[in-house]
Motif scaffolding. Structure first.
Motif, PDB file in Angstrom:
ATOM      1  N   ALA A 166       0.843  -1.208   0.000  1.00 13.23           N
ATOM      2  CA  ALA A 166       0.000   0.000   0.000  1.00 13.23           C
ATOM      3  C   ALA A 166       0.875   1.254   0.000  1.00 13.23           C
ATOM      4  N   GLN A 169       2.357   1.894  -3.290  1.00 19.91           N
ATOM      5  CA  GLN A 169       1.396   2.463  -4.240  1.00 19.91           C
ATOM      6  C   GLN A 169       1.114   3.941  -3.963  1.00 19.91           C
ATOM      7  N   CYS A 170       1.266   4.366  -2.685  1.00 18.42           N
ATOM      8  CA  CYS A 170       0.930   5.746  -2.312  1.00 18.42           C
ATOM      9  C   CYS A 170       2.119   6.701  -2.425  1.00 18.42           C
ATOM     10  N   GLN A 276      -4.301   3.561   0.461  1.00 21.20           N
ATOM     11  CA  GLN A 276      -4.680   2.498  -0.482  1.00 21.20           C
ATOM     12  C   GLN A 276      -5.690   1.615   0.222  1.00 21.20           C
ATOM     13  N   HIS A 288      -0.795  -6.963  -7.677  1.00 22.11           N
ATOM     14  CA  HIS A 288      -0.120  -5.683  -7.963  1.00 22.11           C
ATOM     15  C   HIS A 288       1.343  -5.935  -8.318  1.00 22.11           C
TER      16      HIS A 288
END
Ligand code: NAD
Ligand code: MG
Length: 407
Positions: A166, A169-170, A276, A288
């Motif tokens: 997460a 992704q951020c 996320q 992912h």
């Protein structure tokens, strides 16, 4: 306009899955089976469960299978030759490094549990593979060594732990830039709080392995389930985030979020916070990482926030969860302290699962071990493994002493 051209055919990437018989192993194979055009299975490994490994080999037809906890044995070899003839069966821990570094493998999913996963995971990084990292203990034990090996060999590291996936992704540029960027103020790792978040503290001394492994949101292996119940899992994840994202400990925070929908957050200097979200299903971070930088189907249910209704957050209670603070302290101490923390935790969790140690003794074993063991450096793999051995011996000693006393 040019006539539309068919995309050039791509050779599927070949995958070595270390820890195939486990919970992450099953979720990985579930996603891989949805994308045969992207992935072929090169090698599958299990520690001792020959039956489970054979079943996986029948279905996924890897080139190699490894039983890392067994010496060469004719009986399983004959069964594999008969029932999974496309697969060559190898034995012993050394074979893990072989299949993780083989020229025929492009991507390594590191999903062995515990310190046992470190040598093969670091070998994959040194060989410049694309490493999908579930085995957080490897980074906890040898973070700087591991990250340097990956940098030098230009290995691509993709986090599988849902929180780190997460955060990745951020972060700016979809993870391309670490938290070292001046624009990032904080990383906030969420934690469910485990099965004992609201239990009266006086009950904790008597909880059983079955209760500790009954996680409210995730189905996982037994070791990580107990770590979630003590919150040592979050402590290990703080250390993991420190190295993966080059973030100092004071910029990594933990927030309890019982629904496990927001998997982590990144706060920027302008006050923006990017989170996320997904249903709690490990196939989401796995897909992912398998697809990166593209997005591929994971098989997870779509998130229905309307049905969930509300999300809540609270600060962790450090008296109820002393393991979290022990992990921050080991991180601040540096050197081999995180490796010793990890070793003591593994020994204590194993004793708890075998009903030889009370749940509330787990942090006590860890803190006694860290007090007893002299500081050591973590500059070489041998140094880290030696610190692990010393801490395990000290922890076993504490466990034996505690085992004869009431919690
Ligand atoms: P698990 O217990 O279900 O599976 C562990 C795997 O490792 C099995 O294939 C087992 O055969 C193998 N193994 C066990 N001991 C070994 C040894 N000594 N040598 C070689 N192989 C050995 O564990 P899991 O829940 O799949 O977790 C695997 C890793 O992923 C752990 O590091 C865990 O912290 C991490 N992780 C798991 C989850 C999850 O949802 N399960 C989430 C995030 C991170
Ligand atoms: Mg996690």
């Amino acid at each position: 306009m040019k006539p539309e051209q068919a995309a050039p055919a791509r050779r599927p990437r070949s995958l070595t899955l270390l820890g195939a018989s486990g919970s992450i192993g099953a979720s990985t194979l579930d996603v891989v089976a949805r994308h045969p055009e992207r992935y072929s299975v090169f090698a599958l490994t299990a520690h001792r469960s020959a039956d489970a490994l054979l079943e996986l080999c029948r279905r996924h037809r890897p080139r190699y299978a490894v039983l890392s906890g067994l010496a060469p044995d004719e009986a399983p070899r004959a069964r594999f030759a008969r029932e999974a003839p496309a697969t060559e069966l190898l034995f012993g821990a050394q074979a893990l490094e072989g299949v993780a570094t083989d020229a025929g493998c492009d991507v390594v999913m590191a999903a062995i549990v515990g310190a046992a996963g470190l040598p093969s995971t670091i070998a994959a990084a040194r060989a410049g593979k694309r490493v999908l990292l579930a085995n957080k203990e490897a980074l906890v034990m040898a973070g700087p060594l591991f990250m340097r090996a990956a940098r030098e060999a230009r290995a691509v590291l993709l986090p599988i732990d849902s929180e780190h996936n997460a955060v990745f992704q951020c972060l700016p540029n979809g993870g391309g830039q670490g938290a070292g960027s001046a624009a990032v103020r904080r990383i906030v790792l969420t934690a469910s709080g485990g099965p004992f978040r609201g239990a009266p503290p006086e009950r904790l001394a008597a909880v059983t392995p079955e209760e500790a492994c009954a996680h409210p949101n995730w189905v996982m292996g037994r070791k990580i389930s107990v770590d979630s119940a003590t919150m040592m899992n979050k402590g290990l994840e703080v250390i993991e985030a420190r190295w993966l994202f080059d973030a100092p400990p004071e910029r990594i925070e933990v927030l309890i979020h019982p629904q496990s929908i927001v998997h982590s957050l990144v706060e920027y200097v302008d006050g923006s916070v990017i989170a996320q979200m997904s249903n709690p299903d490990m196939r989401v971070p796995i897909a992912h990482a398998l697809g990166f930088p593209e997005r591929i189907d994971s098989g997870a249910r779509p998130l229905d926030l309307g049905a969930i209704g509300s999300l809540s957050f609270e600060r962790p209670d450090s008296r109820r969860f002393p393991c979290l603070e022990l992990a921050y302290a080991a991180l601040r101490q540096g050197g081999a302290a995180p490796a010793m923390l990890n070793a003591a935790n593994e020994a204590a969790v194993e004793a708890f699962l075998a009903r030889r140690l009370a749940f509330t003794r787990i942090p006590q074993v860890i803190s006694a071990t860290l007090e007893r063991c002299a500081p050591a450096s973590a500059d070489t793999l041998d140094g880290v493994l030696e610190a692990d051995r010393r801490a395990r011996a000290a922890a076993l000693d504490s466990i034996a002493r505690f085992a004869h006393r009431a919690a």
